[in-house]
Structures are given as structure tokens and as C-alpha cells.
Scaffold this active site. Sequence first.
Site, short mmCIF file in Angstrom:
data_model
loop_
_atom_site.label_atom_id
_atom_site.label_comp_id
_atom_site.label_asym_id
_atom_site.label_seq_id
_atom_site.Cartn_x
_atom_site.Cartn_y
_atom_site.Cartn_z
N TYR A 142 1.58 -11.29 21.87
CA TYR A 142 2.08 -12.65 21.64
C TYR A 142 2.09 -13.46 22.93
O TYR A 142 1.60 -14.59 22.99
CB TYR A 142 3.48 -12.57 21.05
CG TYR A 142 4.09 -13.92 20.71
CD1 TYR A 142 3.72 -14.63 19.58
CD2 TYR A 142 5.08 -14.46 21.53
CE1 TYR A 142 4.29 -15.85 19.26
CE2 TYR A 142 5.67 -15.68 21.22
CZ TYR A 142 5.27 -16.37 20.09
OH TYR A 142 5.84 -17.58 19.79
N SER A 167 4.94 -21.61 23.73
CA SER A 167 6.18 -20.85 23.78
C SER A 167 6.61 -20.65 25.22
O SER A 167 5.78 -20.64 26.14
CB SER A 167 5.98 -19.48 23.11
OG SER A 167 7.06 -18.61 23.37
#
Length: 702
Positions: free
Chosen positions: A592, A579
Amino acid sequence: MAVLNKTYNHVSYLWDDEKANSLGDDQVALLIYRSNILGADLRITNYGGGNTSCKTIEKDPLSGQDVEIMWVKGSGGDIGTLTKSGLAGLYVDKLRALKNIYRGIEFEDEMVGLFYHCIYDLDSKAPSIDTPLHSFLPFKHIDHLHPDAAIAIAASKEGEKITQELFDGQIAWVPWQKPGFDLGLQLKAALDENPGIRGIMLGGHGLFTWGDTAHECYVNSLEVIEKASTYLEENYGKKRPVFGGQKIDSLEPEKRKDQAAAIAPLLRGLASSYKRMIGTFSDSETVLQFINSNDLDKLAPLGTSCPDHFLRTKIRPLVLDISADHDLTDLSSLKLHIGKLFDDYRLSYQEYYETHKRDNSPAIRDANPVIILWPGVGLFSYAKDKQTSRVASEFYINAINVMRGAEAVSEYVPLPLQEAFDIEYWLLEEAKLQRMPKEKPMSRKVALITGSAGGIGKAIADKLAAEGACVVLTDLDADRLKESVKDFGKDTAIQAPLNVLDQSSIASAFKAANLAFGGVDIVINCAGLAISKPLPETSEADWDLLNDVLVKGQFLVSKEGVKILRAQALGGDIINIASKNALVSGPNNVGYGTAKAAQVHMSRLLAAELGPDKIRVNVVNPDAVIEGSKIWEGTWAAGRAKAYGISVEELPGHYAKRTLLNEIISTEDIANGVFAFVGGSLSKSTGNILNVDGGVAAAFVR
């Protein structure tokens, strides 16, 4: 009223009167219908095997006169999937007139080019070498099939005698000869010498049957095959035990699959020394009866008889001389032994080529075995793609049936090696190979993708499959997985439930890949989830879940995948979907973002470690993939909207505006990023990160 229940014991009667009547008097449509239902029964003919034809009266576009036209399956087609575009339409009178300029059997090949001068339908498929076999016979509908039962008789020492007696002289016999113009003339001569017959047996090859209508032809074919099959069945075990009786016992079914899955990558790597191959495994009862028998050592070296068989299987298989329960925990020592078997096979094939080649023979092709037999376990086949590999397996099983039948009623007689070579290295066969379409970039590759029942993972699977890869779809969501796999053909994809935190589940998924395709080339870690909370609201459970799924899951899946990649010794790719958050901080995202950063750094570490194995490890970093992405179905979207002080509906526009390109990112964009790494253009790139985020300056890699 449809007729679907005519009883045969060895073939299936599939003719549907209602369907046939709906085609009216369209003989070409009836030919296609007949062909398709014949090809639907593998006991009648296998994929790509045999050919069918019909003759009609059409208006000549030049003269306006009625002329007889033959419609016959074109080169390289399959009767089971035949359509009008797969037919060649030719003038019958012109085809028959070619005998006036035929210069003899040594000039066979030049006749094929002349078939093009006989074409009536300008949309014709290229006429096949079997065209004259149909043209010289006067019947309206003709089937040329390769049923195991007929070939068993045709490939037996007393085949001609058996044919004469079994069919009371109603089936003539033409000795083995390579297909071509001269064989067509021999079929006509056999008919002239035996008026009133219902078919012709081609020695070592197959069967010709016919009828005045499509249905009569169909029934005639079924009845002849049924009679041959019944005769064989009555003789199995009568003279001696089938294949001389059982020599060894098979492993239990699950143990066979365990052994096959463990050794398949090793075999695939060795079989791919010339070009990478895709595998198929079979442990059917037919296979086991043969490979466990006393006659295996006698019959396997003899090779197959029917050209349709050995063109796909090579003339002989490789037989593994290791016990079925051999300990496969460590493949390193076994690789030396099996590698020697492969070396010996390649040398034998080289000798076969050098001994039988002609002055104008094409260069030697891949000398590796296509079929590998492991007594007690099963049959492995390796070819350029899954369909070809599967069909090779099916054809060798046909060859087993032929040997079993021939040995039951007489003695199996293979083709002489020179005849086999002349078929395998036939210039016309070489020309057919050269006409094959260019392979796609991902052809010969197998990709296992975690989290691929939907979202980014499914888009990656779609992209790689479209580019020619075989894909293994894996996911926790079994129901969604079953639906997703329906979007792919049977030779393209399989599904395997996979929990990235369960080592046995991971091993089972890779086992499924090994059994279905022979191994894996690309491992894509895409499974994931997202939790967006500020630090005070982030629980220890949130932290553990994120790091377990994203980091530990990537670690466990990669570790299992590397075992296979190293066993194959063909290199490979690991692609980790991380990501933008791995590179740039965002609010309310500690768990995250930390896990994603760990994924990226693990990728760097693995790239450094696996480089000597030619295993590339790279990262694709998405950002803000909303449409089609599973993580937006939960609370993530609301969490991110809250962090930015906007509504969920405003998120796509918000993310696009913060990019340099002002673009919304789709799942297909991420799939394209993966393809950039694995499609061949970046084969010397490892340890790299590709941001697919529309251009987020803060996430520039530096």
C-alpha cells in the site's frame, strides 16, 4: 373521485378533483395548483415560460374594507414549480389607476417601478413586466402560456386570419408588441371590441385564456391548445413535405453519441471564450427532423420568434458545416475550421449589436452561440449552468416546433431584428440579470470523481456539488452508485460505472460526462483499496492489485481526462487522493505504502508536463479516515490494529492521539482539502501536496 383521464391528444389533462377539492375555496392555492400542472406539460409551456394569475377579495389592512387583489407569477419564476413565495400580490384598483399617469409607449419602463406602489402582500416577489397584461382583464383566473402550437399560428404570415377562422372569432388577435403597460391596454381593448371571447392570441408571442374558476381556466387553456395542435397536425405534409423534406440521413443513435461526445469538449472550449459554459446535447427526433431537412439553411438564420425562446437561445444558432461522419480522431485541424465558424458568428453578433443598439443599451454580452446544430448528429447548447443549458436546448426545440407548424399552415415569420434586440438588451431585462444571485465558487465546473459511490469520493462529490459544480459519480459498485446519485438534483449529477483498470470503461465514463455536461474540468482520482500485511504475508497478487488500482488506475484515468482538458483548452485540475503513507513509513504496509508513494510522484511528473496546458495537478493526503471510508469495511482495520497491537475499536483514538492537533479526520475534511485546490483560491498552485491528517510530524513535506 379523482378525474385523471379526460382525453386530449396533444396535451395532458392532469387536474385531480380530489386534490383540488382538498384546497377548498383557497383561490391562491388553486392558482398554484393550476400553474404547477400546466407547467408539468412542456407542450403547454416551458421552464420559466408564461405566467398565471387569479383575483381575490381581501381585507385591506389599512382601511378594513374589502379590496380586489391580483395574485400573479412574479419576475423570473416558473409556473411548474411555483409556490406562494413566487407570487406578487397587488391591488387591482391601483394597478388600473396607473393608466391615468401613463405617458405613452416611449415611457414603458418607468411603469415597472410604479408596480411596487401597488403591492398588497409585503412578501411579494418582484412584479414582472407582464403584470398589467393580467390586471386590465376582468377575469378571476387567467393563463398566459407559450404553447408551441399557438405560437406556430401566432408566428405565421397568415396568423390573424387562421386564428379568426379556426376559433370562429372566439380568440381575438393582438399584433406583436413588446410586453408592457401598453400591451395590457391593448388586451383590454381587444376584449372590449370582442365581448364574449374566450382568449386572445398575441402575434408572434403566445396565448391568453381565462375562466371564472381555476378549473374553467385550466380546461379553456387545454381546449384552445388542443384545437391549435390538431389543426397543425392535419396540415403537416399537406402543402409540402415537413421542412421541405429530408436532405441528409442521421447517423445511427450510438454513432451520433460517439460523434457528439468527441466534439463536445472542442465546442465547449470555443463557446467558453468569454466565460466557461456547461453543455447539453440532444438528438431527439424533433431536432433531427429539422437539422437534416432541406429548410435548415432557410429557417435557422431567420431566428426564433417568441421572446421566451430567443432570450435563452440567442436569436440564431450556429450550424456546423462538416459531415456527420467526419473523422474526429484528431481534433487539431478541425479546431481551426470550427474556430473560424465561431469567429464569424461572433463578428455577426457584434454587427447585430452595433446595428441595433440604442443610446442607453447595456454593453454587449457574450457573443458566442448558445445553440449549435450539427446536421446528422444533433443539437448542442452551452450556458452558465446545466439547468440553463438544458432549458436553452428545450426552448430551441420549442422554436423548431413553432417553425414546423408555421410553415405547415402558412409561412414562418420571425421577429424583426430590431424588435428582437430591444427585448434582448431591454434595460428591464438587464436589471433582472443584475439581480441574479452571485454564482457559487464551483459554478460552470464539471468534476469526474472515481470511487465516488461512498466514502471519501462521495464526500468530495457532495462538497463540490454544494459549491455549484456538476459532478460525475463513478464507481465499480453499480448498485451503490445508483443509490448515491439520488442525493443530487437532475441538473447536478450523473452516474457512470467505471473500472479504473478497463480503458473502455474509463472512456465510457468520460463520454457520459461529455454528453451530459459538454466536458470535464476536474478529474479526481479517489478510487482505491487498502491491504495491510507484513512482507512475508504480502502476496504477488496483493502487490499487483494495489499497484494496478492505485497507480495504473490513476495513470489511465488521468490520461483519458487530459484528452478532454486539452480539447477544451480551458486548463483544469487533476487531484489525486493519496495517503500519509506516501510520505512516511508504517509497519506491515509495504504494498500500500509503495503504491501511494508512486501516486504522489506521478502527480509531480504530470504537474511538470501539463503546466503549459494550465492543467494543475495536486495531491491531497488523508490519514486514518475511518468513519464513512470504504477501506475500513474490509480487513484493513484489523491489519492496522494488529500492526499497532491494539483493538479495532481503539483505532480512532489511537490515530487522533498521534496527531499534533489530536483530531479525528472525517471524509468531509478530505473533501474540504480538495475544494481548497479547485475552489479558485489556489489557481496558481500545482505539484503540491496537502496533508489532511491532523498533523503527523513525520509526514511533513520537505
